[in-house]
Design an enzyme around this catalytic site. Structure first.
Site, PDB file in Angstrom:
ATOM      1  NE  ARG A 199     114.697  88.348  19.920  1.00 33.74           N
ATOM      2  CZ  ARG A 199     113.724  89.411  19.480  1.00 33.74           C
ATOM      3  NH1 ARG A 199     113.052  89.304  18.583  1.00 33.74           N
ATOM      4  NH2 ARG A 199     113.885  90.377  20.267  1.00 33.74           N
ATOM      5  N   GLY A 204      94.561  63.753  53.000  1.00 36.76           N
ATOM      6  CA  GLY A 204      94.462  64.821  53.642  1.00 36.76           C
ATOM      7  C   GLY A 204      95.048  64.671  54.860  1.00 36.76           C
ATOM      8  CD1 TRP A 213      95.817  75.210  50.375  1.00 41.31           C
ATOM      9  CD2 TRP A 213      97.378  75.176  51.615  1.00 41.31           C
ATOM     10  NE1 TRP A 213      95.812  76.426  50.975  1.00 41.31           N
ATOM     11  CE2 TRP A 213      97.064  76.342  51.929  1.00 41.31           C
ATOM     12  CE3 TRP A 213      98.258  74.514  52.570  1.00 41.31           C
ATOM     13  CZ2 TRP A 213      97.632  77.135  52.666  1.00 41.31           C
ATOM     14  CZ3 TRP A 213      99.064  75.250  53.286  1.00 41.31           C
ATOM     15  CH2 TRP A 213      98.478  76.460  53.291  1.00 41.31           C
ATOM     16  CD  GLU A 263     103.961  64.303  47.655  1.00 44.60           C
ATOM     17  OE1 GLU A 263     104.557  63.344  48.043  1.00 44.60           O
ATOM     18  OE2 GLU A 263     102.877  64.335  46.741  1.00 44.60           O
ATOM     19  CB  ALA A 288      98.886  70.738  61.582  1.00 49.63           C
ATOM     20  CB  ILE A 294     116.935  81.904  27.170  1.00 52.27           C
ATOM     21  CG1 ILE A 294     118.039  81.595  27.739  1.00 52.27           C
ATOM     22  CG2 ILE A 294     116.610  81.402  25.544  1.00 52.27           C
ATOM     23  CD1 ILE A 294     118.354  80.074  27.893  1.00 52.27           C
ATOM     24  CG  HIS A 295     111.517  82.434  25.689  1.00 48.50           C
ATOM     25  ND1 HIS A 295     111.983  81.408  26.185  1.00 48.50           N
ATOM     26  CD2 HIS A 295     110.667  81.951  24.652  1.00 48.50           C
ATOM     27  CE1 HIS A 295     111.538  80.353  25.682  1.00 48.50           C
ATOM     28  NE2 HIS A 295     110.643  80.849  24.709  1.00 48.50           N
TER      29      HIS A 295
HETATM   30  C1  LIG Z   1      98.861  73.194  45.359  1.00 57.80           C
HETATM   31  C2  LIG Z   1      99.046  72.306  46.834  1.00 57.80           C
HETATM   32  C3  LIG Z   1      98.592  70.962  46.812  1.00 57.80           C
HETATM   33  C4  LIG Z   1      98.819  70.301  48.100  1.00 57.80           C
HETATM   34  N1  LIG Z   1      98.508  69.042  48.227  1.00 57.80           N
HETATM   35  C5  LIG Z   1      98.373  68.614  49.264  1.00 57.80           C
HETATM   36  C6  LIG Z   1      97.555  67.344  49.617  1.00 57.80           C
HETATM   37  O1  LIG Z   1      97.078  66.614  48.592  1.00 57.80           O
HETATM   38  N2  LIG Z   1      97.456  66.705  50.842  1.00 57.80           N
HETATM   39  C7  LIG Z   1      98.284  67.310  51.862  1.00 57.80           C
HETATM   40  O2  LIG Z   1      98.158  66.715  53.045  1.00 57.80           O
HETATM   41  N3  LIG Z   1      98.932  68.452  51.710  1.00 57.80           N
HETATM   42  C8  LIG Z   1      99.017  68.940  50.630  1.00 57.80           C
HETATM   43  N4  LIG Z   1      99.574  70.370  50.231  1.00 57.80           N
HETATM   44  C9  LIG Z   1     100.152  71.020  51.439  1.00 57.80           C
HETATM   45  C10 LIG Z   1     101.540  71.026  51.383  1.00 57.80           C
HETATM   46  O3  LIG Z   1     102.088  69.652  51.759  1.00 57.80           O
HETATM   47  C11 LIG Z   1     102.206  72.105  52.454  1.00 57.80           C
HETATM   48  O4  LIG Z   1     101.662  73.307  52.066  1.00 57.80           O
HETATM   49  C12 LIG Z   1     103.544  71.690  52.981  1.00 57.80           C
HETATM   50  O5  LIG Z   1     103.769  70.643  53.772  1.00 57.80           O
HETATM   51  C13 LIG Z   1     104.154  73.112  53.829  1.00 57.80           C
HETATM   52  O6  LIG Z   1     103.308  73.261  54.799  1.00 57.80           O
HETATM   53  P1  LIG Z   1     102.615  74.897  55.093  1.00 57.80           P
HETATM   54  O7  LIG Z   1     102.181  75.490  53.998  1.00 57.80           O
HETATM   55  O8  LIG Z   1     101.676  74.944  56.156  1.00 57.80           O
HETATM   56  O9  LIG Z   1     104.143  75.477  55.392  1.00 57.80           O
HETATM   57  P2  LIG Z   1     104.554  75.786  56.962  1.00 57.80           P
HETATM   58  O10 LIG Z   1     105.016  74.306  57.547  1.00 57.80           O
HETATM   59  O11 LIG Z   1     104.029  76.810  57.631  1.00 57.80           O
HETATM   60  O12 LIG Z   1     106.053  76.412  56.572  1.00 57.80           O
HETATM   61  C14 LIG Z   1     106.205  77.726  56.365  1.00 57.80           C
HETATM   62  C15 LIG Z   1     107.794  78.196  56.021  1.00 57.80           C
HETATM   63  O13 LIG Z   1     108.568  77.767  57.304  1.00 57.80           O
HETATM   64  C16 LIG Z   1     109.395  76.779  56.971  1.00 57.80           C
HETATM   65  N5  LIG Z   1     109.637  75.610  58.154  1.00 57.80           N
HETATM   66  C17 LIG Z   1     108.585  75.104  58.629  1.00 57.80           C
HETATM   67  N6  LIG Z   1     109.117  74.134  59.618  1.00 57.80           N
HETATM   68  C18 LIG Z   1     110.547  74.241  59.732  1.00 57.80           C
HETATM   69  C19 LIG Z   1     111.391  73.729  60.352  1.00 57.80           C
HETATM   70  N7  LIG Z   1     111.402  72.981  61.257  1.00 57.80           N
HETATM   71  N8  LIG Z   1     112.787  74.144  59.904  1.00 57.80           N
HETATM   72  C20 LIG Z   1     112.992  75.277  59.008  1.00 57.80           C
HETATM   73  N9  LIG Z   1     111.957  75.768  58.257  1.00 57.80           N
HETATM   74  C21 LIG Z   1     110.660  75.314  58.582  1.00 57.80           C
HETATM   75  C22 LIG Z   1     108.895  75.957  55.711  1.00 57.80           C
HETATM   76  O14 LIG Z   1     110.027  75.031  55.118  1.00 57.80           O
HETATM   77  C23 LIG Z   1     108.317  76.938  55.059  1.00 57.80           C
HETATM   78  O15 LIG Z   1     109.454  77.764  54.174  1.00 57.80           O
HETATM   79  C24 LIG Z   1      99.344  70.883  49.220  1.00 57.80           C
HETATM   80  C25 LIG Z   1      99.648  72.449  49.071  1.00 57.80           C
HETATM   81  C26 LIG Z   1      99.483  73.001  47.946  1.00 57.80           C
HETATM   82  C27 LIG Z   1     100.063  74.567  48.010  1.00 57.80           C
END
Ligand SMILES: Cc1cc2nc3c(=O)[nH]c(=O)nc-3n(C[C@H](O)[C@H](O)[C@H](O)COP(=O)(O)OP(=O)(O)OC[C@H]3O[C@@H](n4cnc5c(N)ncnc54)[C@H](O)[C@@H]3O)c2cc1C
Length: 380
Positions: free
Chosen positions: A269, A124, A156, A364, A130, A338-339
């Site tokens: 197809r 987590g 998440w 990640e 964050a 393709i489908h």
């Molecule tokens: C199905 C799923 C499973 C997950 N599993 C885990 C888990 O097991 N453990 C865990 O800890 N997390 C997990 N996550 C969280 C995941 O790692 C985060 O969603 C991811 O790191 C992005 O963070 P955010 O969604 O808050 O996006 P944000 O950080 O808010 O980013 C939003 C957009 O801004 C861009 N952005 C942000 N900062 C910058 C920068 N400095 N420069 C350029 N662009 C930037 C991003 O690339 C993105 O396009 C999971 C998420 C999902 C959807």
């Protein structure tokens, strides 16, 4: 047969492919529709030693290398993206940090049952405020006697509802420069004050369990600190480097599944009196798909090999994750193309691959963050 693999790696590929084709692929569409987490399949994977694949036998593992583990992720992902994600998260995020940073006692207590497939773990890090900026963690852990008291929220988090413990990052103080000190703590999921909910309605990887975590005065003993309490930030960066290899492998597996469906369909197809695979426009798509998948697979193997050799692999893991996830999105999109109209229908199963693969560009470390990591490695 892939002649670049060792005999052991080929055996693992065959074993996992047979297992995944029998126990996972036939049910993947149903699990996707019902957002069902296949706990029984995880039990069976545990019996086969897959949940401890890259860990030494002394810790209940199978003593395999990172390439073998990547092969397993690819094959499970080829059958079901959601199951592949939960498998990759269980090993790379739930178990690996304890193997990398845990004390001998922590390894015996938490890692061994996970490696044997008896329990699952989760990691987590992400919070509502964050995500990419994981250093902006707001969850706190305050020392009170011999215990840390944790308050905050995570979002998440993969597998948490089925986990025995979650590794949680929390702010435990400020350093000399006034920056937050982040510490990783092993938190049992049955701790009083620890709430786990799984109410998300996801676009893809729906067989994977994704949870919200809430900590209200959750108390854990001091000995549950994982590794150096001052170095939680560095620890999770290393953990994510390893995890990115598995996300890249998962993207290769999902892309491979979409490609195989597209190739078969193109041969069957008939339009304008011949199979559409005879049209050069379709042939070129299939040629590019096959080439890009193979390139991404090689990038995964290279990053995994570097990790196994104890060499730096941060840049190569980001290369692999970035290329494989974006390649996978292109491949799954072209597989639908393709489908034609049939690809847009759930019955043909290719649209699921596109929904599943999208996560690989986000989890990640997003594609944008991978480019930042690579640029930093280039000295920018
Ligand atoms: C199905 C799923 C499973 C997950 N599993 C885990 C888990 O097991 N453990 C865990 O800890 N997390 C997990 N996550 C969280 C995941 O790692 C985060 O969603 C991811 O790191 C992005 O963070 P955010 O969604 O808050 O996006 P944000 O950080 O808010 O980013 C939003 C957009 O801004 C861009 N952005 C942000 N900062 C910058 C920068 N400095 N420069 C350029 N662009 C930037 C991003 O690339 C993105 O396009 C999971 C998420 C999902 C959807």
């Amino acid at each position: 047969m892939d002649f670049s693999l060792t005999k052991e790696q080929q055996m693992i590929k065959e074993m996992v492919r047979n297992f995944a084709e029998k126990e996972i692929a036939p049910y993947a569409a149903k699990w996707d529709e019902e957002a069902h987490f296949p706990l029984d399949v995880f039990r069976k994977m545990g019996e086969l030693g897959l949940l401890g694949l890259p860990f030494p036998e002394e810790y209940g593992g199978a003593g395999g290398d990172t390439i073998s583990y990547a092969i397993a992720v690819e094959e499970i992902g080829r059958a079901c993206g959601g199951t592949g994600l939960s498998y990759a998260a269980a090993v790379s995020l739930g178990a690996s940090p304890i193997y990398y940073f845990g004390t001998e006692e922590q390894k015996q207590k938490w890692l061994v049952p996970m490696a044997k497939g008896e329990t699952l773990g989760a990691f987590g890090l992400t919070e509502p405020n964050a995500g990419s900026d994981a250093g902006g963690t707001r969850t706190t852990a305050v020392l009170d006697g011999d215990e840390y008291v944790i308050n905050g929220e995570k979002c998440w988090i993969t597998n948490a509802q089925y986990a025995r413990q979650v590794i949680v990052t929390a702010v435990t103080g400020k350093d000399a420069r006034g920056k937050n000190i982040i510490t990783a703590l092993i938190v049992p999921t049955d701790s009083p004050g620890f709430t786990i909910r799984s109410n998300y309605d996801k676009m893809g990887v729906r067989a994977s369990n994704t949870c919200e975590l809430v900590f209200e005065n959750v108390r854990v003993p001091k000995e549950n600190v994982l590794g150096d309490p001052q170095k939680g930030f560095k620890q999770f960066l290393y953990t994510l480097d390893g995890g990115r290899i598995s996300i890249a492998a998962l993207a290769v597996g999902i892309a491979q599944a979409a490609f195989e469906k597209a190739l078969q369909y193109a041969k069957e197809r008939v339009q304008f009196g011949q199979p559409i695979s005879k049209f050069q426009a379709i042939q070129f798509k299939l040629a590019d798909m096959a080439m890009e998948i193979e390139l991404a697979r090689n990038m995964v193997y290279k990053a995994a090999w570097l990790k196994d050799q104890g060499k730096p692999f941060t840049k190569e893991a980001s290369f692999a994750k970035l290329f494989a996830s974006e390649m996978g999105f292109r491949v799954c999109n072209q597989a639908i193309q393709i489908h034609g109209g049939y690809g847009y229908m759930k019955e043909y199963g290719v649209e699921r691959h596109l929904r599943d693969i999208k996560l690989m560009e986000i989890g990640e470390g997003t594609s944008e963050i991978q480019r930042l990591v690579i640029a930093r490695q280039l000295g920018c």
